[in-house]
Design a protein around this motif. Structure first.
Motif, mmCIF file in Angstrom:
data_model
loop_
_atom_site.group_PDB
_atom_site.id
_atom_site.type_symbol
_atom_site.label_atom_id
_atom_site.label_comp_id
_atom_site.label_asym_id
_atom_site.label_seq_id
_atom_site.Cartn_x
_atom_site.Cartn_y
_atom_site.Cartn_z
ATOM 1 N N ILE A 90 -10.725 -27.144 26.864
ATOM 2 C CA ILE A 90 -11.970 -26.420 26.636
ATOM 3 C C ILE A 90 -12.017 -25.879 25.211
ATOM 4 O O ILE A 90 -11.075 -26.047 24.423
ATOM 5 C CB ILE A 90 -12.140 -25.248 27.628
ATOM 6 N N LEU A 91 -13.104 -25.182 24.886
ATOM 7 C CA LEU A 91 -13.262 -24.501 23.602
ATOM 8 C C LEU A 91 -13.334 -22.998 23.850
ATOM 9 O O LEU A 91 -14.226 -22.520 24.562
ATOM 10 C CB LEU A 91 -14.543 -24.966 22.905
ATOM 11 N N TYR B 274 -17.091 -21.781 31.774
ATOM 12 C CA TYR B 274 -16.591 -23.149 31.554
ATOM 13 C C TYR B 274 -16.412 -23.927 32.854
ATOM 14 O O TYR B 274 -15.907 -25.054 32.853
ATOM 15 C CB TYR B 274 -15.303 -23.159 30.726
ATOM 16 N N ALA B 275 -16.863 -23.373 33.981
ATOM 17 C CA ALA B 275 -16.691 -24.045 35.268
ATOM 18 C C ALA B 275 -17.372 -25.403 35.310
ATOM 19 O O ALA B 275 -16.930 -26.315 36.031
ATOM 20 C CB ALA B 275 -17.217 -23.155 36.390
ATOM 21 N N GLN C 218 -16.084 -22.116 26.818
ATOM 22 C CA GLN C 218 -17.065 -23.049 27.357
ATOM 23 C C GLN C 218 -16.453 -24.445 27.358
ATOM 24 O O GLN C 218 -15.413 -24.677 26.737
ATOM 25 C CB GLN C 218 -18.317 -23.064 26.479
ATOM 26 N N PRO C 219 -17.087 -25.401 28.064
ATOM 27 C CA PRO C 219 -16.637 -26.788 27.902
ATOM 28 C C PRO C 219 -16.757 -27.207 26.445
ATOM 29 O O PRO C 219 -17.584 -26.667 25.692
ATOM 30 C CB PRO C 219 -17.619 -27.578 28.782
ATOM 31 N N ILE C 220 -15.942 -28.148 26.012
ATOM 32 C CA ILE C 220 -16.056 -28.654 24.642
ATOM 33 C C ILE C 220 -17.460 -29.237 24.462
ATOM 34 O O ILE C 220 -17.922 -30.004 25.311
ATOM 35 C CB ILE C 220 -14.974 -29.704 24.355
ATOM 36 N N GLY D 124 -12.011 -18.899 14.207
ATOM 37 C CA GLY D 124 -13.097 -18.509 15.101
ATOM 38 C C GLY D 124 -13.124 -19.270 16.407
ATOM 39 O O GLY D 124 -13.681 -18.790 17.397
ATOM 40 N N MET D 125 -12.536 -20.499 16.421
ATOM 41 C CA MET D 125 -12.571 -21.341 17.613
ATOM 42 C C MET D 125 -11.185 -21.905 17.880
ATOM 43 O O MET D 125 -10.332 -21.967 16.990
ATOM 44 C CB MET D 125 -13.589 -22.475 17.429
ATOM 45 N N PHE D 126 -10.992 -22.378 19.113
ATOM 46 C CA PHE D 126 -9.674 -22.856 19.532
ATOM 47 C C PHE D 126 -9.845 -23.944 20.577
ATOM 48 O O PHE D 126 -10.438 -23.717 21.639
ATOM 49 C CB PHE D 126 -8.894 -21.668 20.110
#
Length: 447
Positions: free
Chosen positions: A165-166, A383-384, A308-310, A286-288
């Motif tokens: 995910i992101l 992110y589900a 969230q999802p990528i 900022g993101m991972f």
């Protein structure tokens, strides 16, 4: 679960298992308080042997689920045995099934199923009996349920999905102008837009816009590559006796975009997994890009973040994922009354899996996902949706978590990631390695 890899299981035979004897149980850890056969529910309870490979925080949560199931059901008493992650676990599971020492139920990564079910190492689930305990196909996302089916029979039932995910730092995203009016990351629909957002976050942090650790870690390389590869609508077909079918154009596009990310500014060219985690939780990016299993780490760091999802950058919503799934290791003459209690036990774990969701995993059991309690879990509820678009490793006897498959990918593409090597040459080298494996029979099926 940062993606450590282990050698693939050796070829097994009944003779080697019998000669191995006690080695099949070497390295096992029977959890304190769960080791006795004297059932907590009374003399008529059925003792159940439950093997899994969950340690750390996941192991603690699983122990709580098992304790709750035991306490609420006098019909059985499940004792957990925890074995080392990766090949040590999968080798012992195979040897126990072949040698007549199988546990009553076990957890296996769904991606490993193609290497086990065809060899007779697992027994299929009785879907009618599952239904008696409230576990049916319509209780699961289609891709999660279908992954457990081999040759028309259900061999695994997934407790969860754990996708790539992101995660993102909401304060950095806001300063970069990347938050929408709902307080979540703006919708990103193209690779160019993603690069723009990442550069805006880099301008805020002064270091990097994105954290992504991959160095020496084939699993991390594969997870991101395969996410983008599937977003391009590409398939990868690995059939024994045939050459690997890989969409080279899509593979090159995926690898080329990853090279753009690893430019030393958006993301470091040579980051390892631990460094990427530290960078993100310390506010240096900022993101991972990571797995849901890293959620507790981010929460414990005490900063504002969401997940969230990528984003769908190449047209087709897709995410790499695997699942922890329940399987029935083969028993020649199972006690049908005891096996019935296995079904009761597993159904209890599904119904109590809101606690499993707390550790970051997306429950496989839809009634939990659809509950008000799950809707209040943040950022899990955000992110589900990844469970609806997940993609497991391409089926083959040598793929899946804890196998050498992702290591072979790293051997051929790490230079593409690290030093700007030719993506086409990298993917062709990977294809040649796969073709060597596809020319060999499944060593388990041949036991």
């Amino acid at each position: 679960m940062p993606g450590n890899e282990f050698p693939s299981i050796p070829s097994l035979s009944r003779r080697s298992v019998l000669l191995g004897g006690a080695a099949a149980l070497g390295g096992a850890a029977l959890l304190p308080g769960l080791s006795g056969c004297a059932p907590a529910g009374g003399a008529e309870s059925y003792p159940l042997k439950f093997w899994h490979l969950l340690s750390g925080g996941d192991g603690i949560v699983m122990a709580g689920l098992v304790d709750a199931a035991n306490g609420a059901n006098p019909e059985f008493y499940a004792a957990q045995t925890v074995l080392a992650w990766g090949t040590p676990y999968y080798t012992k599971l195979a040897m126990a099934s072949v040698g007549g020492r199988a546990p009553d139920v076990a957890i296996m990564h769904a991606s490993r199923l193609p290497g086990y079910a065809p060899g007779g190492l697992l027994d299929p689930w009785d879907t009618e009996l599952l239904a008696e305990f409230g576990v049916t196909e319509d209780n699961f996302p289609p891709r999660v349920w279908e992954k457990g089916i081999i040759d028309g029979k259900l061999y695994s039932v997934a407790l969860d999905a754990h996708p790539f995910i992101l995660m993102y730092n909401t304060e950095i995203a806001e300063q970069a102008g990347a938050l929408g009016p709902d307080g979540q990351l703006v919708e990103i629909t193209s690779p160019e837009q993603f690069l723009e957002v990442a550069r805006a976050m880099q301008a805020v942090t002064g270091k990097h816009g994105l954290s992504y650790g991959y160095l020496g870690d084939g699993a991390q390389m594969w997870r991101l590559f395969y996410t983008f590869y599937k977003q391009l609508g590409a398939d990868m077909v690995l059939e024994n006796g045939q050459e690997a079918q890989i969409d080279e154009e899509a593979a090159v596009t995926s690898l080329s975009f990853i090279q753009q990310l690893l430019d030393g500014t958006i993301a470091t060219k040579s980051g390892d997994y631990a460094s990427a985690v530290a960078e993100f939780v310390n506010g240096e990016s900022g993101m991972f890009f990571t797995g849901v299993w890293e959620l507790p780490t981010a929460q414990n760091a005490g900063f504002a973040f969401d997940a969230q999802p990528i984003p769908t950058l190449f047209g087709t919503p897709a995410a790499y994922a695997d699942s922890h799934a329940f399987v029935l290791p083969h028993q020649s003459t199972p006690d049908e009354n005891k096996r019935r209690e296995v079904y009761r036990f597993v159904s209890e774990l599904f119904k109590g899996s809101i606690d499993w969701a707390g550790a970051g995993h997306i429950p496989g059991y839809l009634p939990v996902i659809d509950s008000a309690e799950y809707a209040d879990l943040m950022p899990q509820a955000h992110y589900a949706a990844a469970a609806e678009v997940l993609n497991y490793d391409p089926p083959a006897w040598f793929t899946g978590s804890g196998s050498d498959f992702q290591t072979y990918f790293a051997e051929n593409v790490q230079g593409v990631f690290l030093s700007g090597g030719d993506p086409a040459e990298g993917i062709r080298g990977f294809a040649r390695r796969l073709n060597t494996l596809l020319a060999k029979p499944n060593p388990v099926a041949g036991s």
